[in-house]
Design a protein around this motif. Structure first.
Motif, PDB file in Angstrom:
ATOM      1  N   LEU A 183      21.635  46.657 -60.416  1.00 41.02           N
ATOM      2  CA  LEU A 183      21.085  45.953 -59.037  1.00 41.02           C
ATOM      3  C   LEU A 183      21.141  47.062 -58.138  1.00 41.02           C
ATOM      4  N   PRO A 184      20.361  47.051 -57.042  1.00 41.40           N
ATOM      5  CA  PRO A 184      20.282  48.167 -56.139  1.00 41.40           C
ATOM      6  C   PRO A 184      21.694  48.081 -55.075  1.00 41.40           C
ATOM      7  N   TYR A 242      18.022  38.766 -53.633  1.00 43.34           N
ATOM      8  CA  TYR A 242      17.453  39.949 -53.445  1.00 43.34           C
ATOM      9  C   TYR A 242      18.223  40.906 -52.592  1.00 43.34           C
ATOM     10  N   TYR A 243      17.965  42.010 -52.499  1.00 38.98           N
ATOM     11  CA  TYR A 243      18.800  42.947 -51.535  1.00 38.98           C
ATOM     12  C   TYR A 243      17.581  43.437 -50.489  1.00 38.98           C
ATOM     13  N   ARG A 292      22.908  47.421 -45.682  1.00 34.16           N
ATOM     14  CA  ARG A 292      22.234  46.467 -46.734  1.00 34.16           C
ATOM     15  C   ARG A 292      22.652  45.197 -46.553  1.00 34.16           C
ATOM     16  N   GLN A 307      14.172  44.604 -52.096  1.00 36.58           N
ATOM     17  CA  GLN A 307      14.133  44.716 -53.650  1.00 36.58           C
ATOM     18  C   GLN A 307      12.817  44.112 -54.217  1.00 36.58           C
ATOM     19  N   ASN A 330      15.624  45.636 -60.912  1.00 37.57           N
ATOM     20  CA  ASN A 330      17.074  45.707 -60.863  1.00 37.57           C
ATOM     21  C   ASN A 330      17.131  47.172 -59.903  1.00 37.57           C
ATOM     22  N   TYR A 331      16.163  47.954 -59.808  1.00 36.98           N
ATOM     23  CA  TYR A 331      16.080  49.158 -59.210  1.00 36.98           C
ATOM     24  C   TYR A 331      15.030  49.755 -58.141  1.00 36.98           C
ATOM     25  N   LEU A 369      12.385  49.454 -55.068  1.00 40.41           N
ATOM     26  CA  LEU A 369      12.399  48.867 -53.672  1.00 40.41           C
ATOM     27  C   LEU A 369      10.743  49.139 -53.261  1.00 40.41           C
TER      28      LEU A 369
END
Lengths: 114, 115
Positions: free
Chosen positions: A98-99, B32-33, B50, B95, B100-101, B103
């Motif tokens: 996860l970022p 989500y981020y 964040r 995200q 998972n990585y 953006l």
């Protein structure tokens, strides 16, 4: 101080040349990314890599290829540079998963193709 | 396709005052981020703040805070007591679904600080 290092800050190349943009990270990150940044368009993903020798196309891969032979190094290749590839190129890396930590970026390479 | 929209290409604020940069996004995910990054003239993108979507509390980092409205899919950045060093491009990012990585990035807002 952890960092992502892009080999050139400015580059000027001629149309048709093969261009290599190099990126090295010292954080043992699994993921590495190449973005293109143009005014009004934000960052657009060209390619990314989640492991050595692994790569996946991003949103705008046409005209580009990449190489990741070692974990710390991710190269962007313009096979035959064209004027529409004049842009700012940003390399980034991130941890696996996860970022939550976000990306760490290099300082960018401003490429001009003439 | 999922999008991130920053409707203000440029904003200006007097030094020491407060400014808010807007960002809206589009996602079908429930968790989500979201991120705000700053790109100063040195060009190196720096993570400002964040937010994890399932957390109701707005994230805060010193003079930087967010107003996260999940239902409205809004994620604005408030900068209090603006300083000359805050002058930069600010990018909002969310995200990417099923990643998972990766953006997705907004177009950016140029923030000018008036002395």
């Amino acid at each position: 101080d952890v960092k992502v290092t892009q080999s050139s800050r400015y580059l000027v190349k001629r149309t048709g040349e093969k261009v290599f943009l190099e990126c090295v990270q010292d954080m043992d990150h699994e993921n590495m990314f190449w973005y293109r940044q143009d005014p009004g368009l934000g960052l657009r993903l060209i390619y990314f890599s989640y492991d050595v020798k692994m790569k996946e196309k991003g949103d705008i891969p046409e005209g580009y290829s990449v190489s990741r032979e070692k974990k710390e190094r991710f190269s962007l290749i313009l096979e035959s540079a064209s004027t529409n590839q004049t842009s700012m190129y940003l390399c980034a890396s991130s941890r696996e998963g996860l970022p939550i930590y976000g990306y760490t970026f290099g300082s960018g390479t401003r490429l001009t193709v003439v | 396709a999922q999008t991130v929209t920053q409707s203000q290409p440029e904003m200006s604020v007097q030094e020491a005052e407060t400014v808010t940069l807007s960002c809206t996004y589009d996602t079908s995910e429930s968790d989500y981020y979201l991120f705000w990054y700053k790109q100063p003239p040195s060009r190196q993108m720096i993570l400002v703040i964040r937010q994890e979507a399932y957390k109701q509390q707005n994230a805060t980092e010193n003079r930087f805070s967010v107003n996260f409205q999940k239902a409205a899919k809004s994620f604005s950045l408030k900068i209090s007591d603006s300083q000359l060093g805050d002058a930069a491009m600010y990018f909002c990012a969310s995200q990417r679904p099923d990643s998972n990585y990766q953006l997705i990035w907004g177009a950016g807002t140029k923030l000018i600080i008036k002395p």
